[in-house]
Design an enzyme around this catalytic site. Structure first.
Site, PDB file in Angstrom:
ATOM      1  NE  ARG A 119      13.849  -1.542   0.714  1.00  0.00           N
ATOM      2  CZ  ARG A 119      13.222  -0.577   1.353  1.00  0.00           C
ATOM      3  NH1 ARG A 119      12.414   0.196   0.727  1.00  0.00           N
ATOM      4  NH2 ARG A 119      13.423  -0.409   2.634  1.00  0.00           N
ATOM      5  CE  LYS A 141       5.103   4.810   0.903  1.00  0.00           C
ATOM      6  NZ  LYS A 141       6.234   3.876   1.049  1.00  0.00           N
ATOM      7  N   PRO A 191       0.822  -1.215   0.000  1.00  0.00           N
ATOM      8  CG  PRO A 191      -0.545  -1.467   1.834  1.00  0.00           C
ATOM      9  CD  PRO A 191       0.747  -1.925   1.253  1.00  0.00           C
ATOM     10  CD  GLU A 192       4.457   2.069  -3.681  1.00  0.00           C
ATOM     11  OE1 GLU A 192       4.731   3.136  -4.236  1.00  0.00           O
ATOM     12  OE2 GLU A 192       4.904   0.970  -4.073  1.00  0.00           O
TER      13      GLU A 192
END
Length: 269
Positions: A259, A57, A2-3
């Site tokens: 990442r 967020k 969830p961004e």
DNA sequence: AGCTTCGCCTGCTTGC
DNA sequence: TGCAAGCAGGCGAAGC
């Protein structure tokens, strides 16, 4: 994950059903989900929802008499709006919290990896307490130039830093830099001349994603349990080895700041 | 101070 | 087929 677009989608779905509703019960079973300094969730009992918003967020619910509930969904957090008599969509194995409202509506929280956080306070200065910068819709090119000035970390890593800009996570950082045609490894300080383009690209990507209800890779669900639709429109994220939509060359995947990072080595300089 | 890595945590995927 | 290791990553803490 969830961004900003996913949280925005959830918040929009919760707003009308929750506005004006009074809390009659609230419980968070797993104490580790509280952010440091939080009051217990049951403190919200007998208070009424007056606003449902997104900050970065985070979902932010405000109450009368004064109280605020801040929910960060982490990676796998799900907020389900449950109506009396309906079937629950979430996995009961990962059920951690509920807020019950007069009339039978419930807000239920599920989180497999438990990276999410709840924060309850009588009042709080969100930007200060969360220690986050403005989101890309609020930020100005001047702000971006100021926070990137002299920075030597890769622009991709800086876009993930919520103090630089809030709301962007791994998916939308990669998509933003593809649209802006900037190599994710570029030093932040070297992006100053393109700050305006980075910001407008971020807004374009985030708006498109919101229009599609966010990106569902695996866990993300809207408040009603349905999936987002933006994942099929990703230009680079999750497309390692596939052809660039602009030049046809294979999309590369590298590790940057720990990442997974996707980009087109020809289009992004 | 800024940059990087680590730990949290579970479940799906990969490899032997 | 089965088991263990690898990988995913938001975010805060720790290390350099």
């Amino acid at each position: 994950m969830p961004e900003l677009p996913e949280v925005e989608t959830i918040v929009r779905g919760l707003r009308d059903p929750l506005l004006g509703k009074r809390v009659v019960g609230a419980r968070l079973r797993r104490k580790t989900l509280y952010r440091r300094g939080s009051l217990p969730l049951r403190r919200l009992i007998a208070r009424t929802v007056v606003s449902v918003d997104r900050v970065g967020k985070n979902a932010v619910l405000r109450f009368e008499p004064t109280a605020v509930l801040l929910i960060n969904l982490g990676m796998t957090g799900q907020l389900e709006l449950w109506e009396a008599g309906a079937q629950s969509m979430g996995n009961p194995k990962h059920f951690h919290a509920r807020v019950r409202f007069a009339g039978g509506t419930e807000l239920r929280y599920f989180d497999a990896r438990r990276f999410g956080h709840f924060y309850v306070a009588e009042a709080c200065d969100l930007e200060q307490d969360l220690n986050i910068g403005p989101d890309p819709f609020i930020a100005t090119p001047t702000h971006l130039r100021r926070v990137l000035y002299g920075r030597t970390a890769p622009i991709k890593s800086l876009l993930l830093d919520q103090r630089v800009l809030s709301g962007i996570g791994n998916i939308y950082a990669d998509e933003t830099l593809f649209l802006a045609r900037i190599d994710p490894r570029t030093d932040g300080g070297e992006v100053l001349p393109n700050a305006r383009r980075v910001l407008s690209s971020a807004r374009t990507i985030l708006n498109r994603a919101i229009d599609h209800g966010g990106s569902t890779l695996r866990d993300y669900r809207k408040h009603d349990g349905s999936k987002g639709g933006f994942q099929v429109h990703h230009a680079v994220y999750g497309r390692e080895g596939e052809g660039c939509i602009r030049c046809g060359r294979a999309i590369h995947k590298i590790m940057l700041g720990g990442r997974g990072t996707h980009f087109c080595p020809r289009c992004q300089k």
